[in-house]
Scaffold this motif. Structure first.
Motif, PDB file in Angstrom:
ATOM      1  N   GLY A  27      47.171  21.108  45.392  1.00 55.65           N
ATOM      2  CA  GLY A  27      46.281  21.663  44.370  1.00 55.65           C
ATOM      3  C   GLY A  27      45.737  23.009  44.750  1.00 55.65           C
ATOM      4  O   GLY A  27      45.626  23.914  43.911  1.00 55.65           O
ATOM      5  N   SER A  28      45.405  23.180  46.027  1.00 57.19           N
ATOM      6  CA  SER A  28      44.874  24.464  46.479  1.00 57.19           C
ATOM      7  C   SER A  28      45.926  25.565  46.386  1.00 57.19           C
ATOM      8  O   SER A  28      45.614  26.712  46.071  1.00 57.19           O
ATOM      9  N   VAL A  29      47.167  25.224  46.677  1.00 58.66           N
ATOM     10  CA  VAL A  29      48.245  26.206  46.542  1.00 58.66           C
ATOM     11  C   VAL A  29      48.390  26.646  45.095  1.00 58.66           C
ATOM     12  O   VAL A  29      48.572  27.831  44.795  1.00 58.66           O
ATOM     13  N   SER A  30      48.269  25.691  44.167  1.00 60.04           N
ATOM     14  CA  SER A  30      48.349  26.026  42.739  1.00 60.04           C
ATOM     15  C   SER A  30      47.185  26.924  42.332  1.00 60.04           C
ATOM     16  O   SER A  30      47.358  27.895  41.587  1.00 60.04           O
ATOM     17  N   VAL A  31      45.981  26.578  42.835  1.00 66.25           N
ATOM     18  CA  VAL A  31      44.811  27.402  42.519  1.00 66.25           C
ATOM     19  C   VAL A  31      44.995  28.821  43.053  1.00 66.25           C
ATOM     20  O   VAL A  31      44.663  29.798  42.384  1.00 66.25           O
ATOM     21  N   LEU A  32      45.539  28.927  44.267  1.00 62.04           N
ATOM     22  CA  LEU A  32      45.771  30.253  44.842  1.00 62.04           C
ATOM     23  C   LEU A  32      46.743  31.053  43.988  1.00 62.04           C
ATOM     24  O   LEU A  32      46.537  32.248  43.750  1.00 62.04           O
ATOM     25  N   GLY A  33      47.806  30.412  43.498  1.00 62.56           N
ATOM     26  CA  GLY A  33      48.760  31.104  42.643  1.00 62.56           C
ATOM     27  C   GLY A  33      48.119  31.598  41.361  1.00 62.56           C
ATOM     28  O   GLY A  33      48.330  32.749  40.935  1.00 62.56           O
ATOM     29  N   VAL A  34      47.301  30.737  40.734  1.00 60.95           N
ATOM     30  CA  VAL A  34      46.610  31.139  39.502  1.00 60.95           C
ATOM     31  C   VAL A  34      45.632  32.264  39.784  1.00 60.95           C
ATOM     32  O   VAL A  34      45.510  33.229  39.007  1.00 60.95           O
ATOM     33  N   LEU A  35      44.919  32.155  40.919  1.00 62.50           N
ATOM     34  CA  LEU A  35      43.936  33.171  41.287  1.00 62.50           C
ATOM     35  C   LEU A  35      44.596  34.528  41.506  1.00 62.50           C
ATOM     36  O   LEU A  35      44.099  35.565  41.030  1.00 62.50           O
ATOM     37  N   LEU A  36      45.728  34.514  42.204  1.00 65.91           N
ATOM     38  CA  LEU A  36      46.453  35.771  42.427  1.00 65.91           C
ATOM     39  C   LEU A  36      46.919  36.378  41.113  1.00 65.91           C
ATOM     40  O   LEU A  36      46.783  37.586  40.885  1.00 65.91           O
ATOM     41  N   ALA A  37      47.471  35.546  40.239  1.00 59.42           N
ATOM     42  CA  ALA A  37      47.955  36.044  38.944  1.00 59.42           C
ATOM     43  C   ALA A  37      46.810  36.638  38.135  1.00 59.42           C
ATOM     44  O   ALA A  37      46.954  37.704  37.508  1.00 59.42           O
ATOM     45  N   LEU A  38      45.652  35.952  38.138  1.00 58.44           N
ATOM     46  CA  LEU A  38      44.507  36.433  37.369  1.00 58.44           C
ATOM     47  C   LEU A  38      43.990  37.758  37.919  1.00 58.44           C
ATOM     48  O   LEU A  38      43.728  38.696  37.152  1.00 58.44           O
ATOM     49  N   CYS A  39      43.854  37.844  39.245  1.00 56.54           N
ATOM     50  CA  CYS A  39      43.347  39.080  39.849  1.00 56.54           C
ATOM     51  C   CYS A  39      44.316  40.245  39.643  1.00 56.54           C
ATOM     52  O   CYS A  39      43.889  41.383  39.395  1.00 56.54           O
ATOM     53  N   ILE A  40      45.605  39.980  39.757  1.00 54.78           N
ATOM     54  CA  ILE A  40      46.590  41.043  39.530  1.00 54.78           C
ATOM     55  C   ILE A  40      46.540  41.507  38.080  1.00 54.78           C
ATOM     56  O   ILE A  40      46.589  42.714  37.799  1.00 54.78           O
ATOM     57  N   PHE A  41      46.411  40.556  37.143  1.00 55.30           N
ATOM     58  CA  PHE A  41      46.319  40.936  35.729  1.00 55.30           C
ATOM     59  C   PHE A  41      45.106  41.824  35.477  1.00 55.30           C
ATOM     60  O   PHE A  41      45.201  42.870  34.815  1.00 55.30           O
ATOM     61  N   VAL A  42      43.943  41.422  36.023  1.00 57.40           N
ATOM     62  CA  VAL A  42      42.732  42.217  35.826  1.00 57.40           C
ATOM     63  C   VAL A  42      42.872  43.588  36.481  1.00 57.40           C
ATOM     64  O   VAL A  42      42.481  44.610  35.906  1.00 57.40           O
ATOM     65  N   GLY A  43      43.459  43.633  37.695  1.00 55.72           N
ATOM     66  CA  GLY A  43      43.652  44.915  38.363  1.00 55.72           C
ATOM     67  C   GLY A  43      44.578  45.835  37.596  1.00 55.72           C
ATOM     68  O   GLY A  43      44.301  47.033  37.434  1.00 55.72           O
ATOM     69  N   VAL A  44      45.678  45.286  37.093  1.00 57.37           N
ATOM     70  CA  VAL A  44      46.643  46.086  36.322  1.00 57.37           C
ATOM     71  C   VAL A  44      46.017  46.572  35.024  1.00 57.37           C
ATOM     72  O   VAL A  44      46.154  47.745  34.641  1.00 57.37           O
ATOM     73  N   ALA A  45      45.318  45.670  34.317  1.00 58.43           N
ATOM     74  CA  ALA A  45      44.699  46.049  33.039  1.00 58.43           C
ATOM     75  C   ALA A  45      43.653  47.134  33.247  1.00 58.43           C
ATOM     76  O   ALA A  45      43.610  48.135  32.513  1.00 58.43           O
ATOM     77  N   GLY A  46      42.803  46.959  34.268  1.00 61.10           N
ATOM     78  CA  GLY A  46      41.780  47.966  34.525  1.00 61.10           C
ATOM     79  C   GLY A  46      42.379  49.302  34.921  1.00 61.10           C
ATOM     80  O   GLY A  46      41.951  50.351  34.438  1.00 61.10           O
ATOM     81  N   ALA A  47      43.372  49.277  35.800  1.00 63.49           N
ATOM     82  CA  ALA A  47      44.004  50.524  36.233  1.00 63.49           C
ATOM     83  C   ALA A  47      44.736  51.196  35.077  1.00 63.49           C
ATOM     84  O   ALA A  47      44.757  52.432  34.978  1.00 63.49           O
ATOM     85  N   PHE A  48      45.342  50.395  34.198  1.00 59.61           N
ATOM     86  CA  PHE A  48      46.025  50.977  33.041  1.00 59.61           C
ATOM     87  C   PHE A  48      45.030  51.721  32.155  1.00 59.61           C
ATOM     88  O   PHE A  48      45.281  52.851  31.724  1.00 59.61           O
ATOM     89  N   GLY A  49      43.884  51.083  31.884  1.00 58.43           N
ATOM     90  CA  GLY A  49      42.888  51.730  31.031  1.00 58.43           C
ATOM     91  C   GLY A  49      42.345  53.001  31.638  1.00 58.43           C
ATOM     92  O   GLY A  49      42.296  54.054  30.988  1.00 58.43           O
ATOM     93  N   VAL A  50      41.942  52.928  32.914  1.00 61.71           N
ATOM     94  CA  VAL A  50      41.388  54.104  33.586  1.00 61.71           C
ATOM     95  C   VAL A  50      42.455  55.185  33.738  1.00 61.71           C
ATOM     96  O   VAL A  50      42.207  56.364  33.490  1.00 61.71           O
ATOM     97  N   GLY A  51      43.664  54.775  34.141  1.00 60.12           N
ATOM     98  CA  GLY A  51      44.748  55.740  34.315  1.00 60.12           C
ATOM     99  C   GLY A  51      45.136  56.413  33.011  1.00 60.12           C
ATOM    100  O   GLY A  51      45.408  57.612  32.976  1.00 60.12           O
TER     101      GLY A  51
END
Length: 380
Positions: free
Chosen positions: A178-202
């Motif tokens: 379960g923790s491995v699954s949570v880590l995968g979801v967490l990474l995907a969520l953080c990458i999405f937020v980072g990409v979206a934010g950088a896209f807007g600012v960029g």
């Protein structure tokens, strides 16, 4: 034995035609005012296109026989940029090599195109009727910078996801499936937020640089891009949670936080010298500092960075495996509180600022490298 061919006297770049023989600079058929010294400096730069022109060479050839200071050369380059509509923080024509000199980086047209431009201007035909090579180049630069920004956001999101995922190592379910699954979801969520934010600012930064001049517009573009994307991301997230589970967590990061981070990262990027910086260290450190400071202050002012957003999401679901308590305890709090939110927000902001500035700097330096001259260009 034939003598070496003399260098061409007519040079064409962007919408400009510089005729060294006639000592004239025209844009779209209209003369551009430039005093004699500054014209000689520009002619020297254009003649040495793609090669570094050192300060001493300017003094020897432009101010021969006169005693001048570095300030006179700085003012000369400033006036040349003004005449060309160039921007020192994002140069299209004259790039500074700090401590050494300057390079003329604009794409030069062929001798044939330059001759055609000179003829059409003499006939009163506006230069924009000629093929606009800069428009195409500008579009590719715009796209390349946006891709660099997105890549920087993805890297910062990955690192941020690993930071918050480290809390799982101290949870009771550590190393479980379960923790491995949570880590995968967490990474995907953080990458999405980072990409979206950088896209807007960029996007805001690149648009401001392409269609306007001055750092004020670039700051506004970064803030506006962060605000729009932050607001849309929050709205999309809220709608998704409501659709799937019937309610959405309150207090997650949104448009206001996006605007502050966007403003801060562009401010740091500009303070660090932007694309003019001689090495990557200065823009990265400045952007990391300003964005880290913004990330630390936002939670204290009632805003939400990623840590608080994740904590609110976890609190909304009783069966959630995500617990940021272990990270909070590193800062002396049992659960996520003002101190740990501020500290983690500083780390988030610094990661985002450093990755954003570093990848864009590397991308710009790559684009600024002069292309190898072909045989036809050498023969000009």
């Amino acid at each position: 034995m034939s003598s070496a061919p003399s260098p061409p006297s007519v040079h064409s770049f962007d919408h400009f035609v510089l005729d060294a023989g006639q000592r004239s600079l025209c844009r779209g058929g209209e003369p551009v005012a430039l005093n004699a010294r500054y014209f000689d400096a520009l002619a020297l730069l254009v003649r040495e296109h793609g090669r570094l022109v050192g300060k001493q060479r300017f003094f020897d050839e432009v101010w021969a026989g006169s005693v001048v200071t570095d300030a006179a050369l700085t003012q000369c380059i400033k006036e040349i940029r003004r005449a060309l509509g160039d921007d020192a923080s994002a140069p299209r024509f004259v790039r500074t090599v700090p401590g050494h000199g300057y390079i003329f980086i604009a794409e030069m047209q062929t001798a044939k195109a330059a001759e055609a431009a000179s003829v059409t201007e003499a006939a009163g035909v506006p230069a924009p009727l000629l093929p606009d090579t800069h428009a195409a180049a500008g579009g590719s630069v715009f796209a390349a910078e946006l891709v660099s920004a997105v890549l920087g956001g993805a890297v910062s999101g990955l690192l941020g996801g690993l930071l918050y995922g480290s809390a799982l190592a101290f949870s009771p379910q550590a190393l479980g499936v379960g923790s491995v699954s949570v880590l995968g979801v967490l990474l995907a969520l953080c990458i999405f937020v980072g990409v979206a934010g950088a896209f807007g600012v960029g996007l805001g930064l690149a648009a401001a640089r392409r269609w306007t001049r001055g750092p004020g517009w670039q700051l506004a573009g970064g803030a506006l891009g962060g605000f729009v994307v932050g607001g849309l991301t929050k709205l999309l997230g809220s709608d998704t949670f409501t659709l799937l589970v019937g309610h959405a967590p309150a207090g997650t990061t949104g448009g206001l936080e996006g605007a502050v981070i966007g403003f801060a990262v562009v401010a740091g990027w500009l303070l660090g010298g932007a694309g003019e910086a001689a090495n990557i260290r200065r823009p990265v450190l400045c952007a990391a500092f300003t964005t880290g400071l913004a990330g630390a202050l936002l939670p204290l002012a009632g805003g939400s960075m990623m840590a608080r957003s994740l904590d609110r999401m976890a609190a909304s679901f009783d069966s959630s495996r995500l617990d940021l308590g272990p990270l909070a305890r590193l800062f002396g709090e049992a659960q996520l509180g003002p101190i740990s939110q501020s500290a983690l927000g500083m780390m988030e902001g610094a990661l985002f600022g450093a990755c954003f500035a570093g990848v864009i700097w590397a991308g710009r330096r790559r684009m600024a490298r002069p292309a190898p001259q072909t045989g036809a260009q050498v023969a000009m």
